[in-house]
Scaffold this active site. Structure first.
Site, short mmCIF file in Angstrom:
data_model
loop_
_atom_site.label_atom_id
_atom_site.label_comp_id
_atom_site.label_asym_id
_atom_site.label_seq_id
_atom_site.Cartn_x
_atom_site.Cartn_y
_atom_site.Cartn_z
N LYS A 197 0.94 -1.29 -0.03
CA LYS A 197 -0.11 0.11 -0.08
C LYS A 197 0.86 1.16 0.05
CE LYS A 197 -3.75 2.13 2.49
NZ LYS A 197 -4.72 2.39 3.77
N ARG A 207 -10.86 9.54 2.06
CA ARG A 207 -10.56 10.29 3.34
C ARG A 207 -11.81 11.27 3.76
NH1 ARG A 207 -4.10 11.48 2.79
NH2 ARG A 207 -3.86 9.17 2.85
N ARG A 219 0.89 9.82 6.36
CA ARG A 219 1.27 8.21 6.49
C ARG A 219 2.42 7.87 5.83
NH1 ARG A 219 -5.14 7.61 5.62
NH2 ARG A 219 -5.87 8.34 7.73
N GLU A 235 7.70 -6.59 0.69
CA GLU A 235 6.57 -6.69 1.48
C GLU A 235 5.50 -7.57 1.10
OE1 GLU A 235 5.84 -4.93 4.36
OE2 GLU A 235 6.88 -3.19 4.34
N LYS A 250 -2.22 -1.46 -3.72
CA LYS A 250 -2.70 -0.12 -3.66
C LYS A 250 -2.03 0.77 -3.93
CE LYS A 250 -6.12 2.14 -0.78
NZ LYS A 250 -7.00 2.01 0.64
N SER A 276 -10.18 5.69 -4.83
CA SER A 276 -10.89 6.96 -4.88
C SER A 276 -10.51 7.73 -5.79
CB SER A 276 -11.45 7.08 -3.55
OG SER A 276 -10.09 7.84 -2.95
N TYR A 315 -14.66 1.21 -7.23
CA TYR A 315 -16.18 1.75 -6.96
C TYR A 315 -16.95 1.86 -8.42
CZ TYR A 315 -13.27 3.08 -2.91
OH TYR A 315 -12.51 3.26 -1.80
#
Length: 326
Positions: A197, A207, A219, A235, A250, A276, A315
């Site tokens: 991610k 958000r 982040r 990872e 992602k 998004s 979405y």
């Protein structure tokens, strides 16, 4: 052979010929629909930055999921917005919390005829908006956060989730969650790991939807540097070794190379999150008359599948399923 004996256009002349030799297909069953549910509202609330998406009540969540499932999309990932937030995000593991209520509602509706996935993170639940508990210095405490992830996993499992989706990018999170699920008798609950991610600028509309923007900082200390491919592969391998059942990259479109490399090198079930911001860009261009929505969405989803993703969180799932069914 070379031209004129070789004429590749022969197999492009008609829709039937093109379909006959098509290498990559997208089907409604390849899609996972993200849905938002918010505590304390009486009617669905439109998400301004994500036209066509809503923060749902439990009842409208149920109705929307049924409509989506009728189109052939049989998997949902749930994001919950609680009425109360605190520094630990304790509503995330509340057995009666909005997240667990949403999971139970979809399990009651579908049983095992659809896959219910719980987003396992803390940013929607903490009053500071970060994905874990903080040290006195304001940094996310990795190990203390992982202990809370164990609680969330058990709460979601007991609510009836089929898969948990740890998305916080804490070191050791998959191993800890697998251990917690197994020790609590939930060996059948799987893990869809957000294995790579990235710290992306494309999460902005989410958000708003999940009401989880950090109140300070960002982040980048726990999500991945967009420049690092080899680290992403490490990872992904780490999450597989720790017990993930599916691994995910992602966002999707800026990281198609990561998806391709990961699939080629691991041959492991691979998901990608068409996030998004990617959705919002398409919707904005369509609203301005610059793009044909159906054609561009199907092209984008095909590119993600072609890169190696077995599953796509998007979405666009509801509309895409209609288009794919003809």
């Amino acid at each position: 052979m070379s031209f004129p004996q070789s004429r590749p256009r022969r197999l492009r002349r008609t829709p039937a010929l093109r379909s006959l030799i098509r290498e990559t297909d997208v089907q409604p069953g390849d899609l996972i629909a993200p849905l938002f549910v918010k505590e304390g509202i009486r009617e669905p609330v439109a998400i301004g930055a994500m036209p066509g998406q809503f923060q749902h009540t439990l009842e409208s969540l149920r109705k929307e999921s049924v409509e989506i499932a009728e189109r052939g999309v049989r998997a949902f990932i749930l994001f919950a917005v609680p009425a109360r937030k605190d520094s630990e995000g304790s509503e995330a593991w509340n057995p009666d919390g909005i997240g667990q209520q949403a999971i139970a509602a979809l399990r009651t509706e579908f049983g095992d005829d659809a896959v219910v996935i719980g987003d396992l993170c803390l940013d929607e639940y903490t009053d500071h908006g970060h994905c874990g508990v903080l040290t006195e210095g304001g940094e996310v405490d990795n190990d203390a956060t992982v202990e809370l992830y164990r609680r969330i996993a058990i709460a979601q499992a007991e609510a009836g989730v089929h898969l948990v989706g740890p998305s916080g990018m804490m070191d050791g999170q998959v191993r800890a969650i697998r251990s917690a699920l197994d020790e609590s008798g939930h060996q059948d609950v799987g893990i869809l790991a957000y294995a790579a991610k990235f710290a992306s600028a494309l999460y902005g509309p989410f958000r708003e939807a999940a009401e989880g923007a950090p109140r300070f900082g960002d982040r980048t200390g726990y999500q991945q540097d967009p420049a690092n491919l080899d680290e992403a592969l490490r990872e992904i391998r780490s999450d597989i070794a720790e017990g993930a059942d599916i691994v995910m990259v992602k966002p999707a479109l800026p990281y198609l190379d990561v998806i391709r490399r990961a699939k080629d090198e691991t041959r492991f079930p691979m998901a990608a999150y068409h996030v998004s911001g990617e959705y919002a860009m398409v919707k904005a261009a369509v609203a301005n008359g610059w793009l044909d929505e159906r054609r561009v969405v199907l092209e984008l989803l095909t590119s993600i599948r072609r890169a190696g993703a077995d599953l796509i969180l998007t979405y666009h799932a509801k509309d895409a399923a209609d288009w794919l069914r003809g």
